[in-house]
Design a protein around this motif. Structure first.
Motif, PDB file in Angstrom:
ATOM      1  N   UNK A 270       4.496   1.738  -6.771  1.00 45.42           N
ATOM      2  CA  UNK A 270       3.910   0.427  -6.500  1.00 45.42           C
ATOM      3  C   UNK A 270       3.356   0.353  -5.073  1.00 45.42           C
ATOM      4  N   UNK A 271       4.091   0.904  -4.118  1.00 44.01           N
ATOM      5  CA  UNK A 271       3.603   0.936  -2.735  1.00 44.01           C
ATOM      6  C   UNK A 271       2.298   1.716  -2.659  1.00 44.01           C
ATOM      7  N   UNK A 272       2.280   2.899  -3.281  1.00 45.43           N
ATOM      8  CA  UNK A 272       1.077   3.726  -3.253  1.00 45.43           C
ATOM      9  C   UNK A 272      -0.089   3.017  -3.929  1.00 45.43           C
ATOM     10  N   UNK A 273       0.183   2.342  -5.044  1.00 47.62           N
ATOM     11  CA  UNK A 273      -0.873   1.619  -5.754  1.00 47.62           C
ATOM     12  C   UNK A 273      -1.448   0.509  -4.887  1.00 47.62           C
ATOM     13  N   UNK A 274      -0.578  -0.244  -4.240  1.00 48.65           N
ATOM     14  CA  UNK A 274      -1.032  -1.336  -3.386  1.00 48.65           C
ATOM     15  C   UNK A 274      -1.875  -0.827  -2.222  1.00 48.65           C
ATOM     16  N   UNK A 275      -1.422   0.232  -1.586  1.00 43.39           N
ATOM     17  CA  UNK A 275      -2.166   0.764  -0.443  1.00 43.39           C
ATOM     18  C   UNK A 275      -3.465   1.429  -0.878  1.00 43.39           C
ATOM     19  N   UNK A 276      -3.457   2.084  -2.040  1.00 47.10           N
ATOM     20  CA  UNK A 276      -4.677   2.728  -2.536  1.00 47.10           C
ATOM     21  C   UNK A 276      -5.736   1.675  -2.853  1.00 47.10           C
ATOM     22  N   UNK A 277      -5.319   0.560  -3.386  1.00 48.10           N
ATOM     23  CA  UNK A 277      -6.271  -0.476  -3.784  1.00 48.10           C
ATOM     24  C   UNK A 277      -6.768  -1.287  -2.592  1.00 48.10           C
ATOM     25  N   UNK A 278      -5.919  -1.505  -1.599  1.00 46.91           N
ATOM     26  CA  UNK A 278      -6.315  -2.362  -0.472  1.00 46.91           C
ATOM     27  C   UNK A 278      -6.730  -1.601   0.773  1.00 46.91           C
ATOM     28  N   UNK A 279      -6.310  -0.343   0.889  1.00 47.63           N
ATOM     29  CA  UNK A 279      -6.555   0.390   2.123  1.00 47.63           C
ATOM     30  C   UNK A 279      -5.600   0.002   3.228  1.00 47.63           C
ATOM     31  N   UNK A 280      -4.513  -0.673   2.890  1.00 46.49           N
ATOM     32  CA  UNK A 280      -3.537  -1.118   3.895  1.00 46.49           C
ATOM     33  C   UNK A 280      -2.885   0.075   4.586  1.00 46.49           C
ATOM     34  N   UNK A 281      -2.637  -0.073   5.890  1.00 46.48           N
ATOM     35  CA  UNK A 281      -2.037   1.016   6.635  1.00 46.48           C
ATOM     36  C   UNK A 281      -0.538   1.116   6.482  1.00 46.48           C
ATOM     37  N   UNK A 282       0.092   0.028   6.045  1.00 50.33           N
ATOM     38  CA  UNK A 282       1.547  -0.005   5.949  1.00 50.33           C
ATOM     39  C   UNK A 282       1.975  -0.564   4.590  1.00 50.33           C
ATOM     40  N   UNK A 283       3.170  -0.209   4.135  1.00 53.69           N
ATOM     41  CA  UNK A 283       3.674  -0.782   2.885  1.00 53.69           C
ATOM     42  C   UNK A 283       3.987  -2.256   3.066  1.00 53.69           C
ATOM     43  N   UNK A 284       4.102  -3.011   1.966  1.00 50.75           N
ATOM     44  CA  UNK A 284       4.419  -4.446   2.050  1.00 50.75           C
ATOM     45  C   UNK A 284       5.878  -4.661   2.419  1.00 50.75           C
ATOM     46  N   UNK A 285       6.227  -5.889   2.677  1.00 53.34           N
ATOM     47  CA  UNK A 285       7.622  -6.232   2.960  1.00 53.34           C
ATOM     48  C   UNK A 285       8.492  -5.920   1.739  1.00 53.34           C
ATOM     49  N   UNK A 286       9.703  -5.468   2.008  1.00 54.67           N
ATOM     50  CA  UNK A 286      10.590  -5.038   0.933  1.00 54.67           C
ATOM     51  C   UNK A 286      10.899  -6.184  -0.027  1.00 54.67           C
ATOM     52  N   UNK A 287      11.033  -7.400   0.511  1.00 52.05           N
ATOM     53  CA  UNK A 287      11.353  -8.534  -0.349  1.00 52.05           C
ATOM     54  C   UNK A 287      10.245  -8.795  -1.360  1.00 52.05           C
ATOM     55  N   UNK A 288       9.000  -8.685  -0.919  1.00 54.82           N
ATOM     56  CA  UNK A 288       7.877  -8.886  -1.818  1.00 54.82           C
ATOM     57  C   UNK A 288       7.803  -7.811  -2.876  1.00 54.82           C
ATOM     58  N   UNK A 289       8.075  -6.591  -2.474  1.00 55.23           N
ATOM     59  CA  UNK A 289       8.034  -5.475  -3.412  1.00 55.23           C
ATOM     60  C   UNK A 289       9.145  -5.601  -4.455  1.00 55.23           C
ATOM     61  N   UNK A 290      10.325  -6.022  -4.020  1.00 54.30           N
ATOM     62  CA  UNK A 290      11.444  -6.216  -4.946  1.00 54.30           C
ATOM     63  C   UNK A 290      11.095  -7.278  -5.990  1.00 54.30           C
TER      64      UNK A 290
END
Length: 415
Positions: A270-290
């Motif tokens: 999920x982290x990789x998918x989010x960063x691949x789609x947005x180009x974000x440099x960092x993973x999201x907050x753990x609470x949001x990912x959970x």
């Protein structure tokens, strides 16, 4: 340490091995002891191998003595025939974490400099002490394996490979090297300011020495954790190759396959998918990912960081959120939404915007593409004012192509 000592030879061998990996290279040099030692070592090794070397100093404009340190590096380089450039960071009035902002700007400026100078790789002078301090900072933040794995020995940013050749060498050994060669360096006064987290970690490291816990000890622990992290990354890549299908910049993952993986592999996918789609440099907050993981497990939709996670009966669709791109616009020659490069008959009066509902209505053949409607709505389109000129992914190319790279599986491995 004498010039002919074993340690001198060891350091030079490390530099020689790095130089032998390719042709021309750049070096980021602040004027501090670590980067000055790196520059001198690489200059010696590069000269012996006939490799071009150039240096860059970033003046962040945050200290009165920074310019003098940059000029010291310029003099050092001039005496040795090393091309050197000083770049000044223009921060503006941006808020946020100053040190983190400066670090990001430093690497962005270095990447741009390297591309301008025709350099595909840049060396950075971090040491085993930096690695150990990073480990301690991670401990204080209750970091997981990623945070405790410390600094990467190399990473790709844009088209430039950044490397830390001296990551296994203690800072003291580099100071000894500089003294033995009569090389001066500058000491940043902020390195003694205990208000900074890294300085606190440095002081803690000194206190741990009586227990036999040294920079090399903690750097070795970080190395062990990095090996474990890479094994996890390999498993995530295998999962991505086996289950993730990419279509028009979106991901589709069979629900049963996704849920069959351990929670940690799911999380990393999920982290990789989010960063691949947005180009974000960092993973999201753990609470949001959970929360996203819980929603998917319950068969519900979720949104996080400008990405939609749509749970269908047999598929999880991961795509860009429409409102995250609805106001994004740029010239056709630039990268749109951090990931789309368009090629075609560029013109000054054209721009890239999301296709959107109105644009899709003008694409009579979009259904023939087989792409989902929701996916096409957030794809790039060429506009002249309110007139749609092309929508390459929606069956209306009009001489244009939209390219998205790298592949998801490769992204997982390289990030």
């Amino acid at each position: 340490m004498s010039v002919g000592s074993d340690q001198d030879a060891q350091l030079l061998e490390i530099a020689a091995q790095y130089c032998a990996e390719g042709s021309a290279l750049g070096v980021m040099v602040s004027g501090g002891g670590d980067s000055m030692a790196l520059l001198h070592l690489l200059h010696r090794a590069a000269g012996a191998q006939g490799i071009r070397i150039e240096a860059l100093t970033i003046d962040h404009g945050l200290r009165a003595g920074a310019r003098a340190e940059a000029e010291m590096v310029a003099t050092f380089c001039g005496q040795r025939g090393i091309p050197h450039q000083i770049n000044l960071w223009q921060r503006g009035n941006a808020g946020g974490n100053l040190m983190d902002e400066a670090r990001r700007a430093r690497y962005q400026m270095a990447e741009a400099w390297a591309e301008e100078r025709g350099l595909s790789r840049i060396a950075v002078g971090h040491t085993a002490d930096d690695q150990a301090e990073t480990f301690l900072i991670g401990l204080s933040r209750q970091a997981g394996i990623d945070g405790l794995s410390g600094m990467r020995s190399r990473w790709l940013q844009g088209g430039v490979t950044f490397s830390r050749p001296l990551l296994s060498i203690p800072r003291a050994a580099l100071r000894d090297y500089l003294r033995s060669h009569g090389i001066h360096w500058a000491d940043d006064p902020s390195n003694a300011d205990s208000h900074y987290t890294r300085v606190k970690a440095r002081n803690a490291l000194a206190a741990l020495a009586s227990l036999g816990i040294t920079a090399l000890t903690l750097a070795a622990v970080s190395g062990n954790l990095e090996a474990a992290r890479l094994a996890l990354v390999g498993q995530v890549q295998l999962a991505a190759r086996g289950i993730a299908q990419t279509e028009a910049g979106t991901l589709s993952i069979p629900r049963a396959d996704f849920l069959s993986h351990p929670q940690e592999i799911q999380r990393r996918l999920l982290i990789a998918a989010l960063r691949w789609i947005t180009g974000a440099g960092y993973p999201p907050r753990e609470s949001g990912l959970t929360a996203v993981q819980a929603a998917i497990a319950a068969g519900k939709d979720a949104t996080l960081g400008g990405v939609r996670f749509k749970s269908k009966a047999d598929t999880i669709q991961i795509l860009r959120e429409a409102k995250a791109v609805q106001s994004l616009a740029c010239p056709t020659t630039q990268l749109w939404d951090n990931r789309w490069q368009l090629t075609g008959p560029h013109a000054p009066n054209l721009c890239i915007r999301a296709l959107g509902v109105e644009g899709l209505r003008a694409c009579n053949d979009w259904r023939a593409t087989g792409h989902p409607r929701d996916a096409l709505l957030v794809t790039p389109a060429i506009w002249r004012g309110d007139a749609l000129i092309a929508a390459p992914l929606a069956g209306f190319s009009n001489g244009w192509c939209a390219n998205r790279s790298p592949s998801f599986a490769y992204f997982v491995l390289s990030h």
